[in-house]
Each structure stands twice: as C-alpha cells, then as structure tokens.
Enzyme design. Sequence first.
Site, PDB file in Angstrom:
ATOM      1  N   GLU A  47      54.985  44.355  55.289  1.00  0.00           N
ATOM      2  CA  GLU A  47      54.591  43.792  53.986  1.00  0.00           C
ATOM      3  C   GLU A  47      53.631  42.631  54.223  1.00  0.00           C
ATOM      4  OE1 GLU A  47      57.789  42.293  51.477  1.00  0.00           O
ATOM      5  OE2 GLU A  47      56.372  40.945  50.487  1.00  0.00           O
ATOM      6  N   ARG A  51      48.801  36.192  49.981  1.00  0.00           N
ATOM      7  CA  ARG A  51      48.827  34.734  49.834  1.00  0.00           C
ATOM      8  C   ARG A  51      47.773  34.053  50.671  1.00  0.00           C
ATOM      9  NH1 ARG A  51      55.021  33.683  51.080  1.00  0.00           N
ATOM     10  NH2 ARG A  51      55.760  35.519  49.963  1.00  0.00           N
ATOM     11  N   THR A  74      53.808  39.995  47.247  1.00  0.00           N
ATOM     12  CA  THR A  74      53.392  38.960  46.293  1.00  0.00           C
ATOM     13  C   THR A  74      52.442  39.522  45.234  1.00  0.00           C
ATOM     14  OG1 THR A  74      53.319  37.560  48.304  1.00  0.00           O
ATOM     15  CG2 THR A  74      52.985  36.467  46.194  1.00  0.00           C
ATOM     16  N   LYS A 134      63.800  44.747  44.926  1.00  0.00           N
ATOM     17  CA  LYS A 134      63.944  43.616  45.845  1.00  0.00           C
ATOM     18  C   LYS A 134      64.916  42.613  45.205  1.00  0.00           C
ATOM     19  CE  LYS A 134      60.899  39.819  47.395  1.00  0.00           C
ATOM     20  NZ  LYS A 134      59.667  39.536  48.136  1.00  0.00           N
TER      21      LYS A 134
HETATM   22  C1  3PG Z   1      58.631  35.600  51.018  1.00  0.00           C
HETATM   23  O1  3PG Z   1      58.156  36.132  50.043  1.00  0.00           O
HETATM   24  O2  3PG Z   1      58.150  34.636  51.598  1.00  0.00           O
HETATM   25  C2  3PG Z   1      59.843  36.236  51.529  1.00  0.00           C
HETATM   26  O3  3PG Z   1      60.868  36.027  50.642  1.00  0.00           O
HETATM   27  C3  3PG Z   1      60.180  35.823  52.906  1.00  0.00           C
HETATM   28  O4  3PG Z   1      61.153  34.872  52.922  1.00  0.00           O
HETATM   29  P1  3PG Z   1      61.616  34.275  54.309  1.00  0.00           P
HETATM   30  O5  3PG Z   1      60.433  33.494  54.851  1.00  0.00           O
HETATM   31  O6  3PG Z   1      62.768  33.375  53.934  1.00  0.00           O
HETATM   32  O7  3PG Z   1      62.005  35.405  55.196  1.00  0.00           O
END
Ligand code: 3PG
Length: 215
Positions: A47, A51, A74, A134
């Site tokens: 994934e 960002r 995201t 999710k």
């Molecule tokens: C995110 O979107 O950053 C995810 O939820 C990842 O979270 P994490 O960094 O706590 O694994």
Amino acid sequence: MLPHDASTATKKICALAPIIPVLVVHDVAHARPLAEALVAGGLPVLEVTLRTEAALAVIAEMAKVEGGVVGAGTLLTPDDVKRAKDAGATFGVSPGATDRLLSACEDAHLPTLPGAATATEAMRLLERGYDMMKFFPAEASGGAPALKSLASPLPQISFCPTGGVSMANARSYLSLPNVACAGGSWVAPDALVQAGDWPAITELARAASQLSRDA
Ligand code: 3PG
C-alpha cells in the site's frame, strides 16, 4: 464495479499475506528496491500512501515489480482515485469512507478497502454492500478487543486493522475470526529506506510474513 465485487476482490488480495506494508515513500528511486525487498520477504501486497509528491510515480515503478500487488492508500477524493488508477494501482485503501469516494472507486473499477472505526460506520458500509473493510485507527479505536466485540453482532464483516499494529500486537489481531490481514508501516521504517538497507527490510518482511492467522 459493484461493492460486493469490490469486497470479493479485496478479500482475495488480503488472503495473499498476513501483513500489508503501509508505505510512505519520498524518493521514487527507492520504489523498486523497496518493493523488491518486501516481495522477497514474503509480503507481495503493498500500500503506497498518497502522502508524498512522489507517491504516484512510486506506484508506477512498484507496479513493474514481479510478484507485487500494488495499491494506493490515503484515498480521500475522486481525483485521488483517478490518479491512483492511472498510475497503476490495482486496489485502494482509505482511512474512512464517503459516498463520493465510494462512488468514484466503483465507477473506476478500483477494488477498495474503505475505513471504519465504529459499528455504525461498519454498518453503513455493509448496507452499501461492503463486507471487507479497514479498521482504522486500530489501536486508538480499542485495538483487538474492540474488533473482537464487533465480531459478535457483525460476523459477516472482515477487517484489515491498521494504525498502531506492530510485531508485538499483530498476533492479537490476526487470531480474530473477523480479521483477514493487518496493515502496518513497521516493515519499512523510514531510516532503513533512507539508508537503502534493503536486506534489513526483507528480514522485517520475512518475520511479518510468518505471522500466522491462527496464532
Ligand atoms: C497509516 O495510514 O499511516 C497507517 O495506519 C499506518 O499506521 P502505522 O504507522 O501505525 O503502522
């Protein structure tokens, strides 16, 4: 794409590995070696969060890596959906869900994991036809005990918990009947990516890939 078909597709993707690495990649030069390191460690589903400025180019590069299944995370807007799909993403992930976003994913035929953190949010998605979603932010929303509680009234929904999941707590999620897989960023720490320490990332991926769903 109908919501039910989207959920069927995301369930298949979630069945490929216990952990989906959540990746925040700033430099497109890191894309291929990072994807190769994770796939080599047994984590084929990747994934890439939208960002960073490089995210779309990173998706395009990672999509060339054999054995990888590359998605965009995201997703917030219909435009994100279009750009992700055009870049080569084969699935999407969103921290939440809006009708506009879901319609855009369905129209674009992009199987998507929409986010839910409460029973009402999960029920809204179920009403629309989604039964794979999710659970975000997982730890902050009550963690594995919260998901376990949701399994009783909503056994037909499967989740991919993400947000605060780590090697230390992943088993507590993966052992639940309503968890298909989990997502986390710990398998690709920024320091190792910046250092280009791909073997170390392969080791982290290998450990994560060996987490059992019925531990
Ligand atoms: C995110 O979107 O950053 C995810 O939820 C990842 O979270 P994490 O960094 O706590 O694994």
